[in-house]
Design a protein around this motif. Structure first.
Motif, PDB file in Angstrom:
ATOM      1  N   LYS A  56      27.748  25.076  34.546  1.00  0.00           N
ATOM      2  CA  LYS A  56      27.136  26.992  34.189  1.00  0.00           C
ATOM      3  C   LYS A  56      27.735  27.887  34.444  1.00  0.00           C
ATOM      4  CE  LYS A  56      25.444  23.885  31.285  1.00  0.00           C
ATOM      5  NZ  LYS A  56      26.615  23.581  30.263  1.00  0.00           N
ATOM      6  N   THR A  57      28.834  27.762  35.189  1.00  0.00           N
ATOM      7  CA  THR A  57      29.536  28.980  35.902  1.00  0.00           C
ATOM      8  C   THR A  57      30.555  29.935  35.763  1.00  0.00           C
ATOM      9  OG1 THR A  57      31.390  28.086  38.151  1.00  0.00           O
ATOM     10  CG2 THR A  57      28.444  28.359  38.059  1.00  0.00           C
ATOM     11  N   ALA A  58      30.983  31.354  36.474  1.00  0.00           N
ATOM     12  CA  ALA A  58      32.111  31.673  35.586  1.00  0.00           C
ATOM     13  C   ALA A  58      32.950  32.864  36.853  1.00  0.00           C
ATOM     14  CB  ALA A  58      31.991  33.052  34.906  1.00  0.00           C
ATOM     15  N   LEU A  59      33.836  32.095  37.644  1.00  0.00           N
ATOM     16  CA  LEU A  59      34.317  32.860  38.943  1.00  0.00           C
ATOM     17  C   LEU A  59      35.161  33.984  38.243  1.00  0.00           C
ATOM     18  CD1 LEU A  59      35.262  32.586  42.190  1.00  0.00           C
ATOM     19  CD2 LEU A  59      36.977  31.095  41.045  1.00  0.00           C
ATOM     20  N   VAL A  60      34.924  34.884  38.962  1.00  0.00           N
ATOM     21  CA  VAL A  60      35.295  36.360  38.246  1.00  0.00           C
ATOM     22  C   VAL A  60      36.293  36.596  39.577  1.00  0.00           C
ATOM     23  CG1 VAL A  60      34.566  38.325  36.703  1.00  0.00           C
ATOM     24  CG2 VAL A  60      33.433  37.121  36.496  1.00  0.00           C
ATOM     25  N   GLU A  61      37.447  37.468  39.547  1.00  0.00           N
ATOM     26  CA  GLU A  61      37.789  37.836  40.365  1.00  0.00           C
ATOM     27  C   GLU A  61      38.794  39.208  40.036  1.00  0.00           C
ATOM     28  OE1 GLU A  61      40.713  34.509  42.392  1.00  0.00           O
ATOM     29  OE2 GLU A  61      41.322  35.126  40.627  1.00  0.00           O
ATOM     30  N   MET A  62      38.389  40.555  40.043  1.00  0.00           N
ATOM     31  CA  MET A  62      38.789  41.344  39.833  1.00  0.00           C
ATOM     32  C   MET A  62      39.671  42.360  41.135  1.00  0.00           C
ATOM     33  SD  MET A  62      34.646  42.332  39.719  1.00  0.00           S
ATOM     34  CE  MET A  62      34.446  41.361  41.038  1.00  0.00           C
ATOM     35  N   GLU A  81      47.012  42.965  37.737  1.00  0.00           N
ATOM     36  CA  GLU A  81      47.903  43.929  37.951  1.00  0.00           C
ATOM     37  C   GLU A  81      48.022  44.267  39.362  1.00  0.00           C
ATOM     38  OE1 GLU A  81      48.137  47.202  34.814  1.00  0.00           O
ATOM     39  OE2 GLU A  81      47.442  46.030  34.120  1.00  0.00           O
ATOM     40  N   HIS A  82      46.909  44.226  39.652  1.00  0.00           N
ATOM     41  CA  HIS A  82      46.741  44.684  41.127  1.00  0.00           C
ATOM     42  C   HIS A  82      45.626  43.686  42.242  1.00  0.00           C
ATOM     43  CE1 HIS A  82      47.798  48.440  40.293  1.00  0.00           C
ATOM     44  NE2 HIS A  82      46.927  48.180  39.652  1.00  0.00           N
ATOM     45  N   PRO A  83      46.171  43.641  43.418  1.00  0.00           N
ATOM     46  CA  PRO A  83      45.906  42.358  44.109  1.00  0.00           C
ATOM     47  C   PRO A  83      44.080  42.615  44.309  1.00  0.00           C
ATOM     48  CG  PRO A  83      47.575  43.680  45.907  1.00  0.00           C
ATOM     49  CD  PRO A  83      47.100  44.043  44.179  1.00  0.00           C
ATOM     50  N   VAL A  84      43.306  41.211  44.511  1.00  0.00           N
ATOM     51  CA  VAL A  84      42.451  40.600  44.241  1.00  0.00           C
ATOM     52  C   VAL A  84      41.134  41.333  45.233  1.00  0.00           C
ATOM     53  CG1 VAL A  84      40.755  39.236  44.156  1.00  0.00           C
ATOM     54  CG2 VAL A  84      42.873  38.613  42.993  1.00  0.00           C
ATOM     55  N   VAL A  85      40.495  42.251  44.513  1.00  0.00           N
ATOM     56  CA  VAL A  85      40.088  43.332  46.073  1.00  0.00           C
ATOM     57  C   VAL A  85      38.083  42.661  45.953  1.00  0.00           C
ATOM     58  CG1 VAL A  85      41.344  45.571  45.462  1.00  0.00           C
ATOM     59  CG2 VAL A  85      38.630  45.043  44.036  1.00  0.00           C
ATOM     60  N   GLU A  86      38.230  41.958  45.382  1.00  0.00           N
ATOM     61  CA  GLU A  86      36.451  40.885  44.869  1.00  0.00           C
ATOM     62  C   GLU A  86      36.364  39.846  44.162  1.00  0.00           C
ATOM     63  OE1 GLU A  86      32.202  43.210  44.662  1.00  0.00           O
ATOM     64  OE2 GLU A  86      33.524  43.707  42.950  1.00  0.00           O
ATOM     65  N   ARG A  87      35.571  38.675  44.407  1.00  0.00           N
ATOM     66  CA  ARG A  87      35.266  37.588  43.776  1.00  0.00           C
ATOM     67  C   ARG A  87      33.629  37.982  43.901  1.00  0.00           C
ATOM     68  NH1 ARG A  87      39.648  36.109  46.763  1.00  0.00           N
ATOM     69  NH2 ARG A  87      41.287  35.145  45.885  1.00  0.00           N
ATOM     70  N   LYS A  88      33.458  37.395  42.150  1.00  0.00           N
ATOM     71  CA  LYS A  88      31.812  36.815  42.274  1.00  0.00           C
ATOM     72  C   LYS A  88      31.695  35.850  41.519  1.00  0.00           C
ATOM     73  CE  LYS A  88      31.112  41.892  42.083  1.00  0.00           C
ATOM     74  NZ  LYS A  88      30.242  42.897  41.387  1.00  0.00           N
ATOM     75  N   ASP A  92      22.252  35.154  37.917  1.00  0.00           N
ATOM     76  CA  ASP A  92      22.326  35.125  39.181  1.00  0.00           C
ATOM     77  C   ASP A  92      23.778  35.492  38.861  1.00  0.00           C
ATOM     78  OD1 ASP A  92      21.986  35.723  42.312  1.00  0.00           O
ATOM     79  OD2 ASP A  92      22.081  33.437  42.452  1.00  0.00           O
ATOM     80  N   ILE A  93      24.107  35.800  40.585  1.00  0.00           N
ATOM     81  CA  ILE A  93      25.317  36.566  40.506  1.00  0.00           C
ATOM     82  C   ILE A  93      25.252  36.518  42.392  1.00  0.00           C
ATOM     83  CG2 ILE A  93      27.136  38.958  40.828  1.00  0.00           C
ATOM     84  CD1 ILE A  93      26.069  39.672  37.811  1.00  0.00           C
ATOM     85  N   LYS A  94      26.476  35.939  42.760  1.00  0.00           N
ATOM     86  CA  LYS A  94      26.514  35.755  43.969  1.00  0.00           C
ATOM     87  C   LYS A  94      28.137  36.277  44.636  1.00  0.00           C
ATOM     88  CE  LYS A  94      24.345  31.292  44.286  1.00  0.00           C
ATOM     89  NZ  LYS A  94      23.643  29.798  43.952  1.00  0.00           N
ATOM     90  N   LYS A  95      28.307  36.994  45.591  1.00  0.00           N
ATOM     91  CA  LYS A  95      29.306  37.710  45.633  1.00  0.00           C
ATOM     92  C   LYS A  95      30.048  36.352  46.782  1.00  0.00           C
ATOM     93  CE  LYS A  95      27.818  42.461  45.171  1.00  0.00           C
ATOM     94  NZ  LYS A  95      28.781  43.598  45.168  1.00  0.00           N
ATOM     95  N   MET A  96      31.159  36.738  46.635  1.00  0.00           N
ATOM     96  CA  MET A  96      32.191  35.430  47.635  1.00  0.00           C
ATOM     97  C   MET A  96      32.520  36.679  48.278  1.00  0.00           C
ATOM     98  SD  MET A  96      32.474  33.131  44.785  1.00  0.00           S
ATOM     99  CE  MET A  96      33.065  31.912  46.656  1.00  0.00           C
ATOM    100  N   ARG A 109      39.533  46.093  40.828  1.00  0.00           N
ATOM    101  CA  ARG A 109      38.731  47.278  41.548  1.00  0.00           C
ATOM    102  C   ARG A 109      37.473  46.846  41.168  1.00  0.00           C
ATOM    103  NH1 ARG A 109      41.589  49.087  36.409  1.00  0.00           N
ATOM    104  NH2 ARG A 109      42.992  47.989  36.965  1.00  0.00           N
ATOM    105  N   GLU A 110      36.930  47.315  41.460  1.00  0.00           N
ATOM    106  CA  GLU A 110      35.181  47.200  41.371  1.00  0.00           C
ATOM    107  C   GLU A 110      34.657  47.551  40.136  1.00  0.00           C
ATOM    108  OE1 GLU A 110      33.129  49.343  44.473  1.00  0.00           O
ATOM    109  OE2 GLU A 110      34.315  49.125  45.558  1.00  0.00           O
ATOM    110  N   VAL A 111      33.930  45.985  39.665  1.00  0.00           N
ATOM    111  CA  VAL A 111      33.153  46.226  38.870  1.00  0.00           C
ATOM    112  C   VAL A 111      31.712  46.271  38.781  1.00  0.00           C
ATOM    113  CG1 VAL A 111      33.038  45.417  36.190  1.00  0.00           C
ATOM    114  CG2 VAL A 111      35.377  45.476  37.118  1.00  0.00           C
ATOM    115  N   PRO A 112      30.950  46.734  38.235  1.00  0.00           N
ATOM    116  CA  PRO A 112      29.796  46.423  38.464  1.00  0.00           C
ATOM    117  C   PRO A 112      29.155  45.295  37.689  1.00  0.00           C
ATOM    118  CG  PRO A 112      30.126  48.950  37.562  1.00  0.00           C
ATOM    119  CD  PRO A 112      31.240  48.950  37.240  1.00  0.00           C
ATOM    120  N   ASP A 113      28.183  45.165  38.744  1.00  0.00           N
ATOM    121  CA  ASP A 113      27.081  43.900  37.893  1.00  0.00           C
ATOM    122  C   ASP A 113      27.326  44.020  36.787  1.00  0.00           C
ATOM    123  OD1 ASP A 113      27.847  42.658  40.357  1.00  0.00           O
ATOM    124  OD2 ASP A 113      26.011  42.634  40.958  1.00  0.00           O
ATOM    125  N   GLU A 114      26.310  45.143  36.308  1.00  0.00           N
ATOM    126  CA  GLU A 114      25.879  45.058  35.156  1.00  0.00           C
ATOM    127  C   GLU A 114      26.750  45.307  33.806  1.00  0.00           C
ATOM    128  OE1 GLU A 114      25.396  47.411  37.667  1.00  0.00           O
ATOM    129  OE2 GLU A 114      23.246  46.639  37.603  1.00  0.00           O
TER     130      GLU A 114
END
Length: 121
Positions: free
Chosen positions: A89-95, A47-54, A117-121, A97-102
């Motif tokens: 074997k990856t998932a590109l996650v766009e958010m 609904e809103h602009p992407v603020v974070e990718r992992k 593993d989680i890599k911040k982009m 809002r801030e979403v905790p890794d947990e």
């Protein structure tokens, strides 16, 4: 004569078992209840602009059913859109809002898989 018939039946069963196992290992078979066909689900529009990718590295996915299960669980997290790549074997996650890794890890675990593993982009 009966022994040859039994051996032939066992050989046929073994052939199909090995063939099915090879498809499973390559990610082409219908494991985990999947159909083996390509059943791609679309990612959720945010609904809103992407603020974070992992990028999440996920262990245990073998087929399209596995991929779709992970995608569904990730997209149930509020503010998350996900695209899962079975071969990498990856998932590109766009958010949006801030979403905790947990929270992302818990979503993947609900689908029955683990995040290595989680890599911040």
């Amino acid at each position: 004569m009966g022994t040859y018939i039994i051996l032939a039946i066992i050989a046929v069963i073994a052939f199909f078992g090995v063939r099915s196992s090879l498809k499973h290992v390559k990610g082409e078979g219908g494991c985990c209840g999947g159909g083996g066909g390509s059943i791609d689900e679309e990612s959720v529009r945010l609904e809103h602009p992407v603020v974070e990718r992992k990028t999440l590295i996920i262990d245990g996915m073998h087929c399209d059913h596995c991929k779709n299960a992970v995608m569904r669980q990730l997209q149930r997290v509020d503010g998350v859109s996900a695209r899962v790549n079975l071969k990498k074997k990856t998932a590109l996650v766009e958010m949006d809002r801030e979403v905790p890794d947990e929270e992302l890890i818990m979503a993947v675990e609900r689908a029955g898989y683990s995040v290595s593993d989680i890599k911040k982009m």
